[in-house]
Scaffold this motif. Structure first.
Motif, short mmCIF file in Angstrom:
data_model
loop_
_atom_site.label_atom_id
_atom_site.label_comp_id
_atom_site.label_asym_id
_atom_site.label_seq_id
_atom_site.Cartn_x
_atom_site.Cartn_y
_atom_site.Cartn_z
N ALA A 46 0.82 -1.10 0.05
CA ALA A 46 0.10 -0.05 0.08
C ALA A 46 0.82 1.25 0.05
CB ALA A 46 -0.74 0.06 1.13
N GLU A 283 -12.90 -4.85 -3.41
CA GLU A 283 -11.81 -5.21 -2.32
C GLU A 283 -11.84 -3.75 -1.44
OE1 GLU A 283 -9.84 -7.70 -2.02
OE2 GLU A 283 -9.97 -8.86 -4.09
N ILE A 285 -10.65 -0.88 -2.77
CA ILE A 285 -9.21 -0.27 -2.60
C ILE A 285 -9.15 0.58 -3.95
CG2 ILE A 285 -6.81 -0.80 -3.60
CD1 ILE A 285 -7.01 -3.33 -1.77
N SER A 318 -2.75 6.11 -5.18
CA SER A 318 -4.25 6.07 -5.29
C SER A 318 -4.98 6.73 -6.44
CB SER A 318 -4.75 6.97 -3.79
OG SER A 318 -4.67 8.26 -4.09
#
Ligand SMILES: Cc1ncc(COP(=O)(O)O)c(C=O)c1O
Ligand SMILES: N[C@@H](COC(=O)CCC(=O)O)C(=O)O
Length: 352
Positions: A46, A283, A285, A318
């Motif tokens: 991440a 997910e 995400i 992101s």
């Protein structure tokens, strides 16, 4: 009176290194649905959790701190780089913390949010028209020239400088190895400068020579062709919506470890967008194009290792910086990418 006692099961991170203490040490997250689907454990690091929001914060810190150790940057100096944006954002953070001026050259086609963030961090941004590497107007050459002509300036040169790759040899690679207790069968990620792929691949293969590392590429980038042709060709056509990856030349940081590549995967933009929307939906995400491409490549890598194995990739950044494009129906349609969003998720392509 209520009992004032609770058990805490988490280990909080404490650092006395200021900003540097926030770079790296990111969680390794398992993608549960994709792991079930493939029968292999698919993990992503991440990297959006770094201070500048991308994997490139690691390179930025190493590029500056190693130059300081060698006496190449003096107090009050200027740091100059050519970048697609994220390396620049990382450098701008470090420059603010250490009192350096930061000057960035980047193509004016990159997401405007990256230029805005750079300016808000105090960097001087030169947004220039894209020009081939073979011409003097290419953003890399402009950055180098600016540094040469400026007193007390240092050109960080992420593409050729081995300190970039070293960041991942000394941090990302060892973190992955520790996080999975040395049980890693495959690694894959995409390449811009190549520092991330090379550094991690080199470290993981040094610990386990049987580990398989795969290059993940968008259309229009030459490393795929280079690997597939046995290092004989770098001829490419086409392009991709992804930013921060894709190359027309073999950079020094790619050349250092490209012999270690098992194979290369070419991930079409259609598969990347499908995965980007799936990751949010399945997910939770929220990642940008290069991270989604990396996960699509990890699914391909999963087929190359035994059932139950661990496959690792990188959530490079992101989706925030790219949201105006990747969630715009009009923009997706203009790129021919709207139709590859699964029908039940099309409603999330909600921006004009
Ligand atoms: C979003 C994103 N993904 C991937 C990369 C590629 O990383 P590297 O330059 O280490 O190859 C970059 C580079 O900044 C990036 O910004
Ligand atoms: N990821 C790095 C380097 O970016 C690239 O290599 C993208 C391709 C290019 O523009 O040359 C960054 O974001 O700076």
């Amino acid at each position: 009176m209520a009992r004032l006692s609770y058990d805490a099961t988490f280990k909080p991170l404490v650092s006395e290194k200021g900003l540097a203490g926030a770079v790296g040490n990111t969680p390794l997250l398992k993608l549960n649905k994709l792991s079930k689907e493939t029968g292999r454990n698919i993990w992503g690091k991440a990297e959006w959790m770094n201070p500048g929001g991308s994997v490139k914060d690691r390179a930025a810190l190493w590029l500056i701190e190693n130059a300081e150790k060698r006496g190449l940057i003096k107090p009050g100096g200027t740091i100059v780089e050519g970048t697609a944006g994220n390396t620049g954002i990382g450098l701008a953070h470090v420059c603010r913390a250490k009192g350096y001026k930061c000057v960035i050259f980047m193509n004016n086609t990159q997401a405007p949010e990256k230029m805005q963030t750079l300016r808000l961090l105090g960097a001087e941004v030169h947004a220039v028209p894209p020009a081939p590497y073979s011409t003097p107007d290419n953003f890399n050459h402009l950055a180098k020239k600016y540094a040469e002509e400026t007193e007390n300036a240092y050109y960080t040169d992420q593409f050729e400088n081995p300190d970039n790759r070293l960041a991942h040899l000394e941090s990302t690679g060892p973190e992955i190895w520790e996080q999975l207790n040395g049980d890693v069968a495959a690694f894959t990620c995409s390449l811009g400068s190549g520092g991330t792929w090379s550094g991690i691949t080199h470290y993981l293969k040094s610990k386990n020579p049987k580990l398989k590392s795969f290059v993940a590429e968008p259309p229009g980038s030459c490393v795929y062709v280079y690997v597939k042709s046995g290092h004989k060709s770098i001829e490419v056509t086409g392009g991709s919506f992804t930013e921060g990856i894709g190359q027309k030349r073999i950079t020094g940081n790619v050349a250092a470890d490209i012999d270690l590549a098992e194979d290369a995967f070419l991930i079409p933009d259609e598969d990347t967008i499908t995965m980007l929307y799936r990751l949010i939906d399945e997910e939770g995400i929220y990642v940008g194009g290069t991270a989604a491409l990396n996960v699509a490549a990890a699914v391909r890598a999963a087929k190359e290792v035994p059932e139950g194995s661990n496959v690792v990739t990188i959530f490079t950044d992101s989706a925030h910086k790219y949201a105006e494009r990747i969630f715009s129906k009009k923009w997706l349609q203009s790129k021919g990418l709207y139709d590859c969003i699964p029908d039940d998720l099309k409603k999330y392509a909600d921006l004009d």
